[in-house]
Design a protein around this motif. Structure first.
Motif, PDB file in Angstrom:
ATOM      1  N   MET A   1       0.858  -1.191   0.000  1.00 49.84           N
ATOM      2  CA  MET A   1       0.000   0.000   0.000  1.00 49.84           C
ATOM      3  C   MET A   1       0.884   1.226   0.000  1.00 49.84           C
ATOM      4  N   ALA A   2       0.558   2.209  -0.827  1.00 48.01           N
ATOM      5  CA  ALA A   2       1.319   3.451  -0.868  1.00 48.01           C
ATOM      6  C   ALA A   2       0.369   4.640  -0.779  1.00 48.01           C
ATOM      7  N   VAL A   3       0.655   5.552   0.153  1.00 48.37           N
ATOM      8  CA  VAL A   3      -0.042   6.834   0.211  1.00 48.37           C
ATOM      9  C   VAL A   3       0.856   7.824  -0.514  1.00 48.37           C
ATOM     10  N   PHE A   4       0.385   8.311  -1.643  1.00 48.31           N
ATOM     11  CA  PHE A   4       1.249   9.000  -2.599  1.00 48.31           C
ATOM     12  C   PHE A   4       0.812  10.458  -2.733  1.00 48.31           C
ATOM     13  N   THR A   5       1.716  11.382  -2.377  1.00 52.45           N
ATOM     14  CA  THR A   5       1.454  12.809  -2.537  1.00 52.45           C
ATOM     15  C   THR A   5       2.184  13.308  -3.779  1.00 52.45           C
ATOM     16  N   PHE A   6       1.474  14.025  -4.637  1.00 54.67           N
ATOM     17  CA  PHE A   6       2.101  14.455  -5.892  1.00 54.67           C
ATOM     18  C   PHE A   6       1.550  15.810  -6.329  1.00 54.67           C
ATOM     19  N   ASN A  13      -0.323  12.945 -14.504  1.00 55.82           N
ATOM     20  CA  ASN A  13       0.361  12.365 -13.348  1.00 55.82           C
ATOM     21  C   ASN A  13      -0.476  11.292 -12.668  1.00 55.82           C
ATOM     22  N   TYR A  14      -1.815  11.442 -12.687  1.00 56.64           N
ATOM     23  CA  TYR A  14      -2.682  10.422 -12.105  1.00 56.64           C
ATOM     24  C   TYR A  14      -2.419   9.075 -12.777  1.00 56.64           C
ATOM     25  N   TYR A  15      -2.342   9.088 -14.096  1.00 57.75           N
ATOM     26  CA  TYR A  15      -2.155   7.847 -14.846  1.00 57.75           C
ATOM     27  C   TYR A  15      -0.725   7.326 -14.731  1.00 57.75           C
ATOM     28  N   LEU A  16       0.257   8.247 -14.655  1.00 55.57           N
ATOM     29  CA  LEU A  16       1.648   7.821 -14.532  1.00 55.57           C
ATOM     30  C   LEU A  16       1.881   7.083 -13.216  1.00 55.57           C
ATOM     31  N   ILE A  17       1.289   7.582 -12.145  1.00 56.70           N
ATOM     32  CA  ILE A  17       1.442   6.933 -10.839  1.00 56.70           C
ATOM     33  C   ILE A  17       0.815   5.549 -10.864  1.00 56.70           C
ATOM     34  N   ARG A  18      -0.411   5.467 -11.381  1.00 60.73           N
ATOM     35  CA  ARG A  18      -1.104   4.184 -11.399  1.00 60.73           C
ATOM     36  C   ARG A  18      -0.412   3.196 -12.333  1.00 60.73           C
ATOM     37  N   HIS A  19       0.042   3.685 -13.473  1.00 60.82           N
ATOM     38  CA  HIS A  19       0.706   2.818 -14.447  1.00 60.82           C
ATOM     39  C   HIS A  19       2.057   2.346 -13.924  1.00 60.82           C
ATOM     40  N   GLY A  20       2.756   3.189 -13.172  1.00 62.58           N
ATOM     41  CA  GLY A  20       4.072   2.830 -12.671  1.00 62.58           C
ATOM     42  C   GLY A  20       4.051   1.898 -11.479  1.00 62.58           C
ATOM     43  N   ILE A  26      -3.062   2.098  -4.207  1.00 60.23           N
ATOM     44  CA  ILE A  26      -2.604   3.484  -4.209  1.00 60.23           C
ATOM     45  C   ILE A  26      -3.669   4.409  -3.626  1.00 60.23           C
ATOM     46  N   LYS A  27      -3.260   5.221  -2.677  1.00 60.00           N
ATOM     47  CA  LYS A  27      -4.089   6.347  -2.230  1.00 60.00           C
ATOM     48  C   LYS A  27      -3.365   7.609  -2.658  1.00 60.00           C
ATOM     49  N   ARG A  28      -3.943   8.335  -3.598  1.00 61.46           N
ATOM     50  CA  ARG A  28      -3.299   9.512  -4.151  1.00 61.46           C
ATOM     51  C   ARG A  28      -3.825  10.784  -3.486  1.00 61.46           C
ATOM     52  N   MET A  29      -2.897  11.651  -3.071  1.00 55.35           N
ATOM     53  CA  MET A  29      -3.251  12.957  -2.519  1.00 55.35           C
ATOM     54  C   MET A  29      -2.450  14.015  -3.267  1.00 55.35           C
ATOM     55  N   THR A  30      -3.112  15.104  -3.611  1.00 57.31           N
ATOM     56  CA  THR A  30      -2.385  16.161  -4.308  1.00 57.31           C
ATOM     57  C   THR A  30      -1.687  17.063  -3.286  1.00 57.31           C
ATOM     58  N   GLU A  31      -0.525  17.520  -3.673  1.00 57.16           N
ATOM     59  CA  GLU A  31       0.239  18.406  -2.785  1.00 57.16           C
ATOM     60  C   GLU A  31      -0.540  19.690  -2.507  1.00 57.16           C
ATOM     61  N   GLN A  32      -1.250  20.190  -3.516  1.00 53.21           N
ATOM     62  CA  GLN A  32      -1.994  21.430  -3.359  1.00 53.21           C
ATOM     63  C   GLN A  32      -3.103  21.285  -2.305  1.00 53.21           C
ATOM     64  N   GLU A  33      -3.835  20.162  -2.362  1.00 50.97           N
ATOM     65  CA  GLU A  33      -4.919  19.957  -1.398  1.00 50.97           C
ATOM     66  C   GLU A  33      -4.357  19.749   0.009  1.00 50.97           C
ATOM     67  N   LEU A  34      -3.270  18.994   0.115  1.00 52.53           N
ATOM     68  CA  LEU A  34      -2.641  18.747   1.408  1.00 52.53           C
ATOM     69  C   LEU A  34      -2.182  20.064   2.044  1.00 52.53           C
ATOM     70  N   ARG A  35      -1.549  20.921   1.258  1.00 55.26           N
ATOM     71  CA  ARG A  35      -1.087  22.212   1.781  1.00 55.26           C
ATOM     72  C   ARG A  35      -2.272  23.094   2.190  1.00 55.26           C
ATOM     73  N   THR A  64      -7.852   7.964   5.773  1.00 54.68           N
ATOM     74  CA  THR A  64      -7.695   6.732   6.551  1.00 54.68           C
ATOM     75  C   THR A  64      -8.735   5.693   6.152  1.00 54.68           C
ATOM     76  N   TYR A  65     -10.000   6.117   6.030  1.00 57.27           N
ATOM     77  CA  TYR A  65     -11.053   5.178   5.638  1.00 57.27           C
ATOM     78  C   TYR A  65     -10.793   4.589   4.253  1.00 57.27           C
ATOM     79  N   ASP A  66     -10.320   5.422   3.342  1.00 51.55           N
ATOM     80  CA  ASP A  66     -10.052   4.943   1.986  1.00 51.55           C
ATOM     81  C   ASP A  66      -8.913   3.928   1.992  1.00 51.55           C
ATOM     82  N   VAL A  67      -7.858   4.197   2.775  1.00 50.68           N
ATOM     83  CA  VAL A  67      -6.747   3.245   2.884  1.00 50.68           C
ATOM     84  C   VAL A  67      -7.240   1.922   3.467  1.00 50.68           C
TER      85      VAL A  67
END
Length: 309
Positions: A1-6, A13-20, A26-35, A64-67
């Protein structure tokens, strides 16, 4: 499991992370939303934003619930027992490239449910919604063979197979043959009963349900349903208590091949639609299996190269 901030400046980038990371959850979080969320929390600590702590805690909770859900951990279950011991949803992706089988096991004697979702590539995407019966039978058997010990230990006896969208009789025959073979192999008990119904999330003509009370129109209560004919019903899993704008978008359930007790089918669909783990404060229209299948197919789509048609 990876919690990924980008950084989400590039939608690719959404597709690059999932494809890679094809074999990872994967739980993806954007840096902008986190900040943005953390700025609000910092402002709360400085006394400049009274809602900052609440918004930050809600943000962390949803992550947390999504993870937990992606890891297959179910943080709560309905107190109401289900009519069927197992539930299987069969779904096909919007681009018809993959199919998903989502299974929920929650027998009468079980205190903790078991869930699995598998995605397989369709061998014949040009046939759109239709699934090759040979491969459907194969995938069906593989899925239940993974859970043969759970099925035996808990004496599971019943299964509804929910086909998302319009099915064809070849698929029903494939499921029927798979179940017969699993009984012969000892995975299913000889007494196991199953039903096969269509689970339609949308129709060509949108159907709506509402209540007329004292001259005012309201959404019907959650769980309301009506019968179009003896084999077709419309079920509203959201309604008056959970919707504040517009009318509820109901599901259409159709029983074509087995003599299913549609009231029991509807009750289980409604109860499992309350198993909304990724966002428990929001009403969920789809049943748990349908939502898991949808999520898995969307995740698989994120691994594919997006081509301009």
């Amino acid at each position: 499991m990876a919690v990924f901030t980008f950084d989400n400046n590039e939608s690719a980038n959404y597709y690059l992370i999932r494809h890679g990371l094809p074999d990872w959850k994967i739980k993806r979080m954007t840096e902008q939303e986190l900040r943005r969320k953390y700025r609000g929390y910092s402002a709360f600590k400085d006394g400049r934003n009274k809602n900052g702590e609440r918004n930050w805690n809600a943000y962390v909770d949803l992550i947390t619930y999504d993870v937990l859900e992606q890891l297959g951990c179910l943080p709560f279950v309905p107190d109401t027992k289900l009519s069927y011991d197992m539930h299987l949803m069969i779904d096909v992706s919007s681009r018809h490239t993959h199919l998903a089988l989502s299974l929920l096991i929650f027998g009468q004697q079980m205190t903790v449910p078991n869930s699995t979702a598998q995605v397989k590539r369709k061998t014949d995407p040009k046939q759109q919604e239709t699934i090759n019966p040979v491969f459907l039978k194969k995938y069906f058997k593989e899925l239940f063979q993974l859970h043969k010990d759970t099925i035996r230990q808990n004496g599971l006896q019943s299964l509804p197979v929910l086909r998302d969208g319009k099915d064809c009789d070849r698929e029903f025959s494939a499921v029927q043959e798979a179940i017969a073979e699993l009984k012969t192999e000892g995975v299913f008990p000889q007494t196991l009963s199953f039903d096969f119904v269509e689970y339609r999330k949308s129709t060509l003509k949108e159907v709506r349900i509402w209540e007329l009370e004292n001259g005012e129109i309201h959404n019907a209560l959650e769980g309301s349903w009506f019968s179009i004919d003896r084999t077709t019903v419309v079920l509203a899993t959201t309604g008056h208590s959970t919707l504040h704008q517009g009318t509820a978008s109901p599901l259409l359930i159709k029983n074509k091949y087995t003599q299913a007790n549609l009231k029991k089918v509807l009750q289980d669909i409604f109860v499992t639609s309350q198993m909304n783990y990724a966002s428990p404060g929001v009403a969920q229209r789809l049943s748990y299996c349908a939502k898991r299948a949808d999520d898995e197919l969307q995740d698989k789509a994120g691994q594919e190269v997006q081509r301009i048609k």
